[in-house]
Design a protein around this motif. Structure first.
Motif, mmCIF file in Angstrom:
data_model
loop_
_atom_site.group_PDB
_atom_site.id
_atom_site.type_symbol
_atom_site.label_atom_id
_atom_site.label_comp_id
_atom_site.label_asym_id
_atom_site.label_seq_id
_atom_site.Cartn_x
_atom_site.Cartn_y
_atom_site.Cartn_z
ATOM 1 N N PRO A 291 -8.332 2.266 7.885
ATOM 2 C CA PRO A 291 -7.511 2.735 9.011
ATOM 3 C C PRO A 291 -6.254 1.907 9.247
ATOM 4 O O PRO A 291 -5.366 2.336 9.982
ATOM 5 C CB PRO A 291 -8.468 2.649 10.202
ATOM 6 N N ARG A 292 -6.159 0.758 8.607
ATOM 7 C CA ARG A 292 -4.949 -0.072 8.733
ATOM 8 C C ARG A 292 -3.846 0.374 7.786
ATOM 9 O O ARG A 292 -2.732 -0.172 7.839
ATOM 10 C CB ARG A 292 -5.295 -1.537 8.458
ATOM 11 N N VAL A 293 -4.117 1.354 6.936
ATOM 12 C CA VAL A 293 -3.149 1.797 5.929
ATOM 13 C C VAL A 293 -2.608 3.168 6.302
ATOM 14 O O VAL A 293 -3.377 4.103 6.550
ATOM 15 C CB VAL A 293 -3.784 1.848 4.526
ATOM 16 N N GLY A 294 -1.287 3.292 6.351
ATOM 17 C CA GLY A 294 -0.630 4.574 6.549
ATOM 18 C C GLY A 294 0.194 4.921 5.327
ATOM 19 O O GLY A 294 0.675 4.031 4.620
ATOM 20 N N VAL A 295 0.354 6.220 5.071
ATOM 21 C CA VAL A 295 1.094 6.677 3.887
ATOM 22 C C VAL A 295 2.214 7.615 4.315
ATOM 23 O O VAL A 295 1.985 8.555 5.086
ATOM 24 C CB VAL A 295 0.166 7.395 2.898
ATOM 25 N N THR A 296 3.408 7.356 3.830
ATOM 26 C CA THR A 296 4.533 8.274 3.960
ATOM 27 C C THR A 296 4.856 8.789 2.567
ATOM 28 O O THR A 296 5.172 8.001 1.676
ATOM 29 C CB THR A 296 5.764 7.586 4.557
ATOM 30 N N ALA A 297 4.753 10.098 2.363
ATOM 31 C CA ALA A 297 5.031 10.703 1.056
ATOM 32 C C ALA A 297 6.392 11.382 1.105
ATOM 33 O O ALA A 297 6.576 12.375 1.810
ATOM 34 C CB ALA A 297 3.937 11.713 0.700
ATOM 35 N N LEU A 298 7.357 10.847 0.368
ATOM 36 C CA LEU A 298 8.702 11.408 0.327
ATOM 37 C C LEU A 298 8.786 12.451 -0.788
ATOM 38 O O LEU A 298 8.386 12.180 -1.923
ATOM 39 C CB LEU A 298 9.732 10.305 0.098
ATOM 40 N N ALA A 299 9.295 13.622 -0.453
ATOM 41 C CA ALA A 299 9.387 14.698 -1.435
ATOM 42 C C ALA A 299 10.528 14.484 -2.420
ATOM 43 O O ALA A 299 10.501 14.984 -3.541
ATOM 44 C CB ALA A 299 9.565 16.039 -0.721
ATOM 45 N N VAL A 300 11.546 13.728 -1.995
ATOM 46 C CA VAL A 300 12.721 13.457 -2.823
ATOM 47 C C VAL A 300 12.897 11.945 -2.916
ATOM 48 O O VAL A 300 12.723 11.223 -1.930
ATOM 49 C CB VAL A 300 13.989 14.090 -2.202
ATOM 50 N N ASN A 301 13.225 11.461 -4.103
ATOM 51 C CA ASN A 301 13.412 10.032 -4.290
ATOM 52 C C ASN A 301 14.634 9.548 -3.535
ATOM 53 O O ASN A 301 15.751 10.018 -3.758
ATOM 54 C CB ASN A 301 13.559 9.715 -5.776
ATOM 55 N N LEU A 302 14.426 8.599 -2.610
ATOM 56 C CA LEU A 302 15.514 8.059 -1.791
ATOM 57 C C LEU A 302 16.013 6.717 -2.290
ATOM 58 O O LEU A 302 17.065 6.256 -1.864
ATOM 59 C CB LEU A 302 15.050 7.901 -0.339
ATOM 60 N N GLY A 303 15.266 6.063 -3.162
ATOM 61 C CA GLY A 303 15.616 4.725 -3.599
ATOM 62 C C GLY A 303 14.924 3.678 -2.738
ATOM 63 O O GLY A 303 14.472 3.942 -1.621
ATOM 64 N N GLN A 304 14.842 2.485 -3.285
ATOM 65 C CA GLN A 304 14.077 1.398 -2.666
ATOM 66 C C GLN A 304 14.463 1.132 -1.220
ATOM 67 O O GLN A 304 13.603 1.000 -0.336
ATOM 68 C CB GLN A 304 14.249 0.126 -3.490
ATOM 69 N N HIS A 305 15.759 1.038 -0.932
ATOM 70 C CA HIS A 305 16.185 0.555 0.382
ATOM 71 C C HIS A 305 16.064 1.618 1.462
ATOM 72 O O HIS A 305 15.661 1.321 2.592
ATOM 73 C CB HIS A 305 17.597 -0.017 0.284
ATOM 74 N N ARG A 306 16.367 2.867 1.145
ATOM 75 C CA ARG A 306 16.153 3.922 2.133
ATOM 76 C C ARG A 306 14.661 4.163 2.361
ATOM 77 O O ARG A 306 14.239 4.474 3.479
ATOM 78 C CB ARG A 306 16.855 5.212 1.715
ATOM 79 N N ALA A 307 13.861 4.016 1.304
ATOM 80 C CA ALA A 307 12.419 4.117 1.485
ATOM 81 C C ALA A 307 11.914 3.002 2.394
ATOM 82 O O ALA A 307 11.074 3.225 3.285
ATOM 83 C CB ALA A 307 11.711 4.071 0.130
ATOM 84 N N LEU A 308 12.406 1.795 2.191
ATOM 85 C CA LEU A 308 12.034 0.679 3.064
ATOM 86 C C LEU A 308 12.407 0.963 4.512
ATOM 87 O O LEU A 308 11.602 0.778 5.432
ATOM 88 C CB LEU A 308 12.732 -0.602 2.608
ATOM 89 N N ALA A 309 13.641 1.399 4.738
ATOM 90 C CA ALA A 309 14.102 1.665 6.099
ATOM 91 C C ALA A 309 13.288 2.786 6.742
ATOM 92 O O ALA A 309 12.996 2.744 7.947
ATOM 93 C CB ALA A 309 15.587 2.014 6.101
ATOM 94 N N THR A 310 12.902 3.778 5.954
ATOM 95 C CA THR A 310 12.059 4.860 6.472
ATOM 96 C C THR A 310 10.723 4.308 6.955
ATOM 97 O O THR A 310 10.217 4.685 8.024
ATOM 98 C CB THR A 310 11.841 5.927 5.387
ATOM 99 N N GLY A 311 10.136 3.406 6.182
ATOM 100 C CA GLY A 311 8.881 2.793 6.590
ATOM 101 C C GLY A 311 9.039 1.881 7.788
ATOM 102 O O GLY A 311 8.170 1.840 8.671
ATOM 103 N N LEU A 312 10.132 1.139 7.858
ATOM 104 C CA LEU A 312 10.383 0.281 9.020
ATOM 105 C C LEU A 312 10.493 1.108 10.289
ATOM 106 O O LEU A 312 10.007 0.717 11.352
ATOM 107 C CB LEU A 312 11.674 -0.517 8.806
ATOM 108 N N ALA A 313 11.141 2.271 10.188
ATOM 109 C CA ALA A 313 11.302 3.139 11.356
ATOM 110 C C ALA A 313 9.976 3.763 11.784
ATOM 111 O O ALA A 313 9.799 4.097 12.968
ATOM 112 C CB ALA A 313 12.319 4.241 11.051
ATOM 113 N N ALA A 314 9.033 3.895 10.846
ATOM 114 C CA ALA A 314 7.780 4.594 11.139
ATOM 115 C C ALA A 314 6.760 3.730 11.857
ATOM 116 O O ALA A 314 5.806 4.262 12.430
ATOM 117 C CB ALA A 314 7.169 5.130 9.842
#
Length: 249
Positions: free
Chosen positions: A59-82
């Motif tokens: 339960p401590r693990v969450g998953v965000t599945a991106l349908a389109v590759n955003l690249g490392q840094h936008r993926a990181l920022a997406t997770g930080l916002a979540a």
């Protein structure tokens, strides 16, 4: 200290083989702390998403599945916002950066005199040419921003820097979480951490891609919007090392 809510954000691309050991090592390193792991699967072409969803049985693990590759840094920022937390850790999935070093970074941030703490890069973790060019990029970035000269994408952010990074990367076109943190207008520091060579596979970052990302990032640092005046780096902490292994794409 154990009541501090910690969110570890990991961009995932081609990391099917390392996600299970990453989770296990992170859980051991953060035992007794209040932590969550956010795996941002960046349209990975392998079985990473299936493994991430398997790990989400914890339960401590969450998953965000991106349908389109955003690249490392936008993926990181997406997770930080979540994730809602008191401190946010950015960590690659390939185990080149050791999860065991996370507590040292958190403890340094908890002293309250800096807005973010970077894992200062140490060790012979890549080829001499890559170490040379990477070191040159970091020195130039440090001259343009408040970054420590050994800063990489393994770092812990406090709330002000996290908010600035999310806004800059997702809303302001910043190509790099690292440089966005450097221009967040707060003091920064680093703690030396030994990196290992990746245990599985090879980096998807070609020499041309690394050069292109470096030039884009430095150009943005010169002309991009700032959250405030560049922060000043505090002197790095005394020697402290970790050992392990990671990938960058």
């Amino acid at each position: 200290m154990t009541s501090l809510r910690v969110a570890v954000v990991v961009p995932v691309y081609g990391n099917e083989a390392t996600l299970r050991p990453l989770h296990a090592r992170l859980a051991a390193a953060l035992e007794g702390r209040n932590w969550r792991l956010r795996l941002v699967v960046d349209a990975s072409p392998d079985g990473s998403l299936a493994v991430a969803r398997e790990l989400a049985a914890d339960p401590r693990v969450g998953v965000t599945a991106l349908a389109v590759n955003l690249g490392q840094h936008r993926a990181l920022a997406t997770g930080l916002a979540a994730e809602d937390a008191d401190a946010w850790v950015c960590l690659d999935a390939d185990l080149q950066d050791p999860p065991e070093a996370v507590p040292a970074l958190l403890d340094r941030l908890a002293r309250g005199d800096v807005g973010a703490v970077f894992a200062g890069r140490r060790g012979r973790y890549e080829s001499p040419v890559r170490r040379l060019t990477g070191g040159l990029h970091r020195r130039v970035a440090a001259a343009l921003t408040g970054l420590p000269p050994d800063a990489g994408a393994f770092l812990v952010l406090g709330p002000a820097v996290r908010d600035a990074v999310v806004g800059a990367v997702l809303g302001g076109g910043a190509p790099s979480v690292v440089l966005a943190a450097g221009l967040a207008g707060t003091r920064l520091t680093s703690v030396p951490v030994v990196r290992d060579r990746r245990p599985v596979g090879e980096s998807a970052w070609t020499a041309r891609a690394r050069l292109r990302q470096s030039l884009r990032s430095l150009a943005w640092a010169v002309s991009g919007p700032r959250a405030g005046r560049p922060g000043r780096s505090s002197p790095p902490a005394g020697p402290r090392s970790g050992s392990a292994t990671a990938r960058r794409r």
